[in-house]
Write a protein that holds these residues in place. Structure first.
Motif, short mmCIF file in Angstrom:
data_model
loop_
_atom_site.label_atom_id
_atom_site.label_comp_id
_atom_site.label_asym_id
_atom_site.label_seq_id
_atom_site.Cartn_x
_atom_site.Cartn_y
_atom_site.Cartn_z
N LEU A 343 0.84 -1.19 0.00
CA LEU A 343 0.00 0.00 0.00
C LEU A 343 0.88 1.24 0.00
O LEU A 343 1.81 1.36 0.80
N LEU A 344 0.57 2.16 -0.91
CA LEU A 344 1.31 3.42 -1.00
C LEU A 344 0.36 4.57 -0.64
O LEU A 344 -0.62 4.81 -1.35
N LEU A 345 0.65 5.25 0.48
CA LEU A 345 -0.12 6.44 0.87
C LEU A 345 0.64 7.66 0.38
O LEU A 345 1.74 7.95 0.86
N ASP A 346 0.06 8.33 -0.59
CA ASP A 346 0.72 9.47 -1.24
C ASP A 346 0.02 10.75 -0.79
O ASP A 346 -1.16 10.95 -1.08
N PHE A 347 0.75 11.61 -0.08
CA PHE A 347 0.17 12.83 0.47
C PHE A 347 0.36 13.96 -0.55
O PHE A 347 1.49 14.36 -0.86
N VAL A 348 -0.76 14.44 -1.06
CA VAL A 348 -0.75 15.37 -2.19
C VAL A 348 -1.06 16.78 -1.69
O VAL A 348 -2.16 17.06 -1.22
N ASP A 349 -0.05 17.65 -1.82
CA ASP A 349 -0.21 19.04 -1.41
C ASP A 349 -0.66 19.90 -2.58
O ASP A 349 -0.65 19.47 -3.74
N VAL A 350 -1.08 21.11 -2.26
CA VAL A 350 -1.51 22.05 -3.29
C VAL A 350 -0.27 22.61 -3.99
O VAL A 350 0.62 23.16 -3.34
N SER A 351 -0.22 22.44 -5.32
CA SER A 351 0.93 22.95 -6.06
C SER A 351 0.48 23.39 -7.44
O SER A 351 0.03 22.58 -8.25
N ARG A 352 0.58 24.70 -7.67
CA ARG A 352 0.16 25.24 -8.97
C ARG A 352 1.35 25.43 -9.92
O ARG A 352 1.15 25.58 -11.11
N ARG A 353 2.56 25.41 -9.38
CA ARG A 353 3.74 25.67 -10.20
C ARG A 353 4.53 24.42 -10.51
O ARG A 353 5.20 24.33 -11.54
N HIS A 354 4.48 23.45 -9.62
CA HIS A 354 5.39 22.31 -9.70
C HIS A 354 4.68 21.07 -10.26
O HIS A 354 3.51 20.84 -10.01
N SER A 355 5.46 20.29 -11.00
CA SER A 355 4.99 19.00 -11.49
C SER A 355 5.54 17.91 -10.57
O SER A 355 6.76 17.67 -10.54
N LEU A 356 4.66 17.28 -9.81
CA LEU A 356 5.09 16.35 -8.77
C LEU A 356 5.04 14.90 -9.26
O LEU A 356 4.23 14.54 -10.11
N GLU A 357 5.93 14.10 -8.69
CA GLU A 357 5.93 12.67 -8.97
C GLU A 357 4.82 11.99 -8.16
O GLU A 357 4.55 12.36 -7.01
N ASN A 358 4.18 11.00 -8.78
CA ASN A 358 3.15 10.24 -8.09
C ASN A 358 3.00 8.88 -8.78
O ASN A 358 3.76 8.56 -9.70
N ILE A 359 2.02 8.11 -8.35
CA ILE A 359 1.87 6.76 -8.89
C ILE A 359 1.58 6.79 -10.39
O ILE A 359 1.96 5.88 -11.12
N ALA A 360 0.95 7.86 -10.86
CA ALA A 360 0.63 7.96 -12.29
C ALA A 360 1.87 8.17 -13.14
O ALA A 360 1.89 7.80 -14.31
N THR A 361 2.91 8.78 -12.57
CA THR A 361 4.15 9.01 -13.32
C THR A 361 5.14 7.85 -13.15
O THR A 361 6.15 7.80 -13.83
N LEU A 362 4.81 6.93 -12.22
CA LEU A 362 5.72 5.82 -11.97
C LEU A 362 5.76 4.84 -13.13
O LEU A 362 6.81 4.32 -13.49
N THR A 363 4.61 4.59 -13.74
CA THR A 363 4.51 3.68 -14.88
C THR A 363 3.59 4.30 -15.93
O THR A 363 2.97 5.33 -15.70
N GLU A 364 3.52 3.62 -17.08
CA GLU A 364 2.62 4.12 -18.13
C GLU A 364 1.15 3.89 -17.80
O GLU A 364 0.26 4.48 -18.41
N VAL A 365 0.88 3.01 -16.82
CA VAL A 365 -0.49 2.78 -16.36
C VAL A 365 -0.85 3.85 -15.34
O VAL A 365 -0.07 4.15 -14.44
N LYS A 366 -2.02 4.43 -15.49
CA LYS A 366 -2.47 5.47 -14.56
C LYS A 366 -3.65 4.92 -13.76
O LYS A 366 -4.80 5.06 -14.16
N PRO A 367 -3.36 4.31 -12.60
CA PRO A 367 -4.45 3.72 -11.81
C PRO A 367 -5.32 4.79 -11.16
O PRO A 367 -4.89 5.92 -10.93
N LYS A 368 -6.56 4.41 -10.90
CA LYS A 368 -7.45 5.29 -10.16
C LYS A 368 -7.07 5.24 -8.68
O LYS A 368 -6.28 4.41 -8.26
#
Length: 673
Positions: A343-368
């Motif tokens: 289980l990966l708990l990813d804490f997502v902050d408010v960011s309007r300028r930065h492109s953040l890494e997350n599970i969607a950028t980890l692989t070509e699959v973008k899970p819900k």
């Protein structure tokens, strides 16, 4: 130790590329793939080679030595670290980068003249210390003697996003590579289920340095009680009691997170780089035994830390570095008994300028959210299959729709042809004075038409006006033609209608009767026989009476038949043959047996003209009324409100369209299953 298939493939790729002149190679495999096992096996396969293994952490040095001896017990390996110079006395020197770069050590290592250099965690190799070691020991590609440099890493990119093969003088080529997704799908790594936990913390103003956030600014933004509490509550909600690791921004942040976990009664300890080795090992031992549930750290555990029983990872630090994110997530990917996913708990902050890494950028699959990678793959595969089925069904539906439209169009054309065949024109074009009488045709009218036009089937909705129009446009009969020709009553008898021919013949008969009367009267005068005259007169009166009775009978039979000057017609085709459309009359070949059989079946007639042509037969078929079977089908399926008004072609088109529609619904139903 038996190697996995991909581990054997990797060793073969290294050897093959080395033989082809690629001597500065990079291998990219996810954390947990057994990179140490691969280079230990490579060393075993080259027992006479002198090998240098470079790593930047003590844990990596110990793991390398352990794996080398496990796979290659006859090896002569030693560690070069701090005051420990065993590596300088061994064929396989496992050296820390910090020790190898020292002035007193580097010349000694150079004199050892290594054949192979293994660089563990090679994403650090862009640092100057590595470049110096590679250059001085002849692994930069400038050495006269062929030397093999192989770097192993979980990510082939630096923090600034540059690929290691793009940096001059280090690696020429990635000779073997597997992604996290490939390894998960193959069953070599644990699946990942990610849950995004939103925070109200705004990090838009945090600045960037070397491709990632400035650490101190980031810590000031996110290391606050509200957010640390949120991390603990998320763990309690989604992973309470599971062994986990949390990644903070820096050491202070790691301590604050650990304190918050402990305030909630969850045993959590922090570990950091400058922590005493003995204390650090004690904490790791307590974590391994389960006494400590959660470890809090910043960068210490992203490399050289292997615990397959980790079941939850918490990314408490936002990052823009893909490499760092991959290293952190990799800590939970190792397999262990009873573990199906991490289980990966990813804490997502408010960011309007930065492109953040997350599970969607980890692989070509973008899970819900709260969807594992395998579940996402299955969902996308299913969605793709559904799209293909829907596309195919839509294509089939379009074909069926087009076919139905063509059938309706053809039926309309055939219907028009039938009307022309029956009436000599389209029904709607029958003169208004005939169409005005909409009462159903009488039986005498129908019988007269059928007698004069053998084999015709009249529509059930035929009106008196239409019947009258048909009768007035019937062609002359064969008997009428023979009479007119024999008595030379008209130069072109075939141009006459039945009423016109009847009028001519009746006039001829009246004329002959008048002549006979005149002759009889003349004979009576000559013989002056009053008795004979009386008989002749009586005969004339009897004949006149018979003709009057015959005329009355004919009038009663024909009902509303107009006088002889009206146009009547009772031929088989509903019009003079000359008025049959040209494209039918053009085919003058004799009608085929199949055409005749179809006409007999549809129109229920036994006899057809011997000289019936193919064009005339086609005309008859296309103007036939619907059959009883068609009538029952249309009524049963409610395809038309008044089926008796339909022709045979119209009924056939409706039934065909119904069958096409039924097939479409069945196809759609199968696609939905």
């Amino acid at each position: 130790m038996k190697l996995r298939d991909y581990q054997n493939e990797c060793i073969q790729a290294i050897c093959s590329n080395a033989n082809n002149g690629i001597v500065r190679q990079l291998v990219s495999l996810p954390t947990g793939s057994g990179k140490t096992v691969i280079f230990a096996s490579l060393i075993k396969n080259t027992p006479k080679a002198k090998v240098l293994v470079l790593a930047h952490r003590d844990e990596l040095l110990s793991q390398a030595k352990e794996k080398i001896y496990k796979i290659f017990p006859e090896a002569n390996a030693g560690i070069l670290r701090g005051d420990n110079d065993d590596g300088l006395k061994s064929d396989i020197c496992i050296a820390s980068v910090q020790s190898a770069i020292k002035n007193r050590r580097l010349p000694v290592l150079k004199a050892m003249d290594f054949d192979i250099c293994i660089c563990d965690e090679a994403h650090h190799s862009a640092a100057k210390t590595y470049a110096t070691i590679f250059k001085d020991l002849g692994f930069s590609g400038l050495s006269k003697k062929p030397k093999l440099l192989v770097g192993f890493t979980a990510t082939a990119t630096r923090a600034d996003g540059k690929r290691l093969t793009d940096i001059d003088g280090i690696f020429q080529k990635i000779v073997y590579e597997k992604t996290i997704l490939e390894m998960i799908k193959s069953g070599y790594l644990s699946d990942i289920r990610a849950i995004s936990v939103g925070t109200d913390v705004n990090i838009s103003k945090v600045k960037t340095q070397s491709g990632d956030f400035k650490v101190k600014e980031l810590q000031l933004a996110v290391d606050i009680p509200y957010r640390n509490e949120l991390i603990v509550r998320a763990y309690e909600t989604h992973a309470n009691g599971k062994k986990g690791v949390v990644f903070g921004v820096n050491v202070d942040h790691s301590h604050h997170i650990a304190a918050t976990f402990n305030d909630h009664g969850i045993n959590c300890e922090a570990v950091w780089g400058n922590m005493g080795e003995e204390n650090r090992h004690a904490v790791l031992d307590r974590f391994k035994s389960g006494e400590t549930k959660v470890l809090s750290n910043c960068n210490l555990l992203i490399e050289g830390f292997d615990d397959p029983e980790i079941k939850v990872l918490m990314m408490a630090r936002p990052t823009k570095s893909h490499g760092l994110y991959v290293q952190c997530v990799g800590r939970g990917l190792r397999l262990s008994p009873g573990k199906t996913e991490c289980l990966l708990l990813d804490f997502v902050d408010v960011s309007r300028r930065h492109s953040l890494e997350n599970i969607a950028t980890l692989t070509e699959v973008k899970p819900k959210n709260n969807e594992s990678l395998i579940e996402a793959i299955d969902r996308k595969t299913e969605e793709k299959e559904i799209r293909l089925i829907e596309a195919k069904a839509a294509e089939e539906a379009e074909k069926i729709k087009a076919a139905a439209e063509r059938a309706v169009e053809e039926a309309t054309l055939r219907s028009h042809s039938f009307e022309v065949n029956l009436f000599g024109t389209l029904r709607e074009r029958i003169p208004e004075n005939y169409r005005r009488n909409t009462n159903l045709a009488s039986e005498p009218q129908k019988n007269l038409i059928k007698n004069l036009r053998s084999g015709i089937v009249l529509p059930d909705d035929l009106t008196m006006g239409e019947a009258r129009f048909m009768i007035q446009n019937l062609p002359l009969t064969k008997h009428q033609r023979e009479t007119i020709v024999r008595n030379n009553l008209h130069p072109e008898p075939d141009t006459l209608t039945w009423p016109e021919a009847k009028a001519l013949i009746d006039i001829m008969k009246e004329t002959e009767a008048a002549k006979m009367t005149q002759i009889t009267q003349s004979a009576y005068t000559k013989e002056e026989d009053s008795g004979w005259a009386e008989k002749v007169a009586e005969a004339a009166r009897a004949k006149a009476l018979r003709e009057e009775q015959s005329a009355k009978k004919a009038q009663a039979t024909e009902e509303e038949l107009t006088p002889y000057n009206h146009v009547l017609e009772t031929a088989l085709f509903g019009m003079p043959k000359k008025d049959i459309p040209e494209h039918y009359r053009r085919n003058a070949a004799p009608a085929s047996e199949s055409q005749k059989n179809l006409i007999r079946g549809i129109r229920k007639v036994a006899l057809l003209p011997d000289n019936l042509t193919k064009g005339e037969a086609s005309f008859l078929i296309q103007t036939s009324p619907l059959t009883d079977f068609q009538h029952r089908t249309i009524v049963q399926e409610a395809l038309h409100p008044n089926p008796k008004t339909l022709t045979w072609p119209e009924a056939k088109a409706l039934i065909d369209a119904y069958h096409y529609t039924s097939a479409t619904e069945k196809t759609t139903s199968l696609a939905a299953m």
